[in-house]
Write a protein that holds these residues in place. Structure first.
Motif, PDB file in Angstrom:
ATOM      1  N   LEU A  11       0.848  -1.197   0.000  1.00  0.00           N
ATOM      2  CA  LEU A  11       0.000   0.000   0.000  1.00  0.00           C
ATOM      3  C   LEU A  11       0.879   1.240   0.000  1.00  0.00           C
ATOM      4  N   PRO A  12       0.299   2.407  -0.287  1.00  0.00           N
ATOM      5  CA  PRO A  12       1.099   3.638  -0.223  1.00  0.00           C
ATOM      6  C   PRO A  12       1.763   3.762   1.146  1.00  0.00           C
ATOM      7  N   PRO A  13       2.904   4.428   1.196  1.00  0.00           N
ATOM      8  CA  PRO A  13       3.619   4.539   2.471  1.00  0.00           C
ATOM      9  C   PRO A  13       2.793   5.288   3.512  1.00  0.00           C
ATOM     10  N   PRO A  14       3.066   5.002   4.784  1.00  0.00           N
ATOM     11  CA  PRO A  14       2.314   5.674   5.852  1.00  0.00           C
ATOM     12  C   PRO A  14       2.656   7.151   5.929  1.00  0.00           C
ATOM     13  N   PHE A  72     -11.974   0.509   2.005  1.00  0.00           N
ATOM     14  CA  PHE A  72     -12.367  -0.559   1.095  1.00  0.00           C
ATOM     15  C   PHE A  72     -13.765  -1.023   1.484  1.00  0.00           C
ATOM     16  N   ALA A  73     -14.639  -1.144   0.500  1.00  0.00           N
ATOM     17  CA  ALA A  73     -16.053  -1.415   0.754  1.00  0.00           C
ATOM     18  C   ALA A  73     -16.323  -2.791   1.347  1.00  0.00           C
ATOM     19  N   ASP A  74     -15.580  -3.802   0.893  1.00  0.00           N
ATOM     20  CA  ASP A  74     -15.972  -5.174   1.199  1.00  0.00           C
ATOM     21  C   ASP A  74     -14.995  -5.960   2.063  1.00  0.00           C
ATOM     22  N   GLN A 127      -7.748   7.405  -5.838  1.00  0.00           N
ATOM     23  CA  GLN A 127      -7.732   6.824  -7.185  1.00  0.00           C
ATOM     24  C   GLN A 127      -6.378   7.022  -7.837  1.00  0.00           C
ATOM     25  N   ALA A 128      -5.793   8.217  -7.683  1.00  0.00           N
ATOM     26  CA  ALA A 128      -4.473   8.504  -8.264  1.00  0.00           C
ATOM     27  C   ALA A 128      -3.398   7.605  -7.652  1.00  0.00           C
ATOM     28  N   LEU A 129      -3.565   7.245  -6.378  1.00  0.00           N
ATOM     29  CA  LEU A 129      -2.617   6.346  -5.718  1.00  0.00           C
ATOM     30  C   LEU A 129      -2.793   4.892  -6.157  1.00  0.00           C
ATOM     31  N   GLY A 130      -3.891   4.594  -6.853  1.00  0.00           N
ATOM     32  CA  GLY A 130      -4.147   3.236  -7.317  1.00  0.00           C
ATOM     33  C   GLY A 130      -4.954   2.369  -6.359  1.00  0.00           C
ATOM     34  N   LEU A 131      -5.517   2.972  -5.302  1.00  0.00           N
ATOM     35  CA  LEU A 131      -6.269   2.168  -4.337  1.00  0.00           C
ATOM     36  C   LEU A 131      -7.511   1.541  -4.949  1.00  0.00           C
ATOM     37  N   ASP A 132      -8.148   2.223  -5.887  1.00  0.00           N
ATOM     38  CA  ASP A 132      -9.354   1.673  -6.514  1.00  0.00           C
ATOM     39  C   ASP A 132      -9.039   0.446  -7.363  1.00  0.00           C
ATOM     40  N   ASP A 133      -7.805   0.321  -7.805  1.00  0.00           N
ATOM     41  CA  ASP A 133      -7.403  -0.851  -8.580  1.00  0.00           C
ATOM     42  C   ASP A 133      -7.309  -2.097  -7.700  1.00  0.00           C
TER      43      ASP A 133
END
Length: 162
Positions: free
Chosen positions: A33-36, A109-111, A142-148
């Motif tokens: 995941l993106p850095p803290p 995250f939804a699920d 979204q720009a960080l790619g979390l939605d992917d």
């Protein structure tokens, strides 16, 4: 476990705690995941609550669209499933209510069971029409790619005076 505001010295330890907490996502096959957030970012937050000494978990709160916003909730894996996350969220809700905020919001995250379903059990519900600040946060995610990595959601817990 005592929940209290983080000390300045503890802020330096929290990025490593967040990284350890995020390691559970690897079990789902997630890439890193993106850095803290940095200690400086934590110091600039509206509120950082910690559980225990040394901290076993923490909650970082900002203000977005006039609401308290739970930006980060992290619990060290050695302390998973002990109620620390729940206690931290409840402490954030109490703090926000006392501070006069109308609600607490968050993006997650939804699920994934320890994300969306966890917060829904604590009274958070979906936000149908996020305000401009939340939309900006979602665009950043979204720009960080979390939605992917999985469906994301914005949740809200309304607060009433006690």
């Amino acid at each position: 476990m005592e929940i209290r505001e983080a000390t300045v010295a503890e802020l330096a330890t929290l990025p490593a705690l967040e990284s350890a907490s995020d390691s559970i996502f690897a079990e789902l096959g997630f890439p890193p995941l993106p850095p803290p957030g940095s200690p400086d970012e934590l110091a600039a937050a509206r509120l950082v609550l910690v559980a225990g000494s040394p901290p076993a978990g923490f909650a970082r709160v900002e203000v977005v669209d006039g609401n308290a916003h739970l930006e980060q909730l992290a619990v060290h894996p050695a302390h998973f499933r002990q109620g620390i996350g729940t206690s931290l969220v409840r402490a954030v809700l109490t703090w926000a209510r006392t501070a006069g905020f109308p609600a607490v919001t968050l993006c997650t995250f939804a699920d994934i069971p320890w994300n969306g379903p966890f917060y829904r059990k604590l009274g958070f519900t979906e936000v149908a029409d996020p305000g401009p600040g939340l939309r900006e946060l979602r665009a950043h995610e979204q720009a960080l790619g979390l939605d992917d990595l999985g469906a994301r959601t914005v949740l809200r817990h309304p607060l009433t005076a006690s």
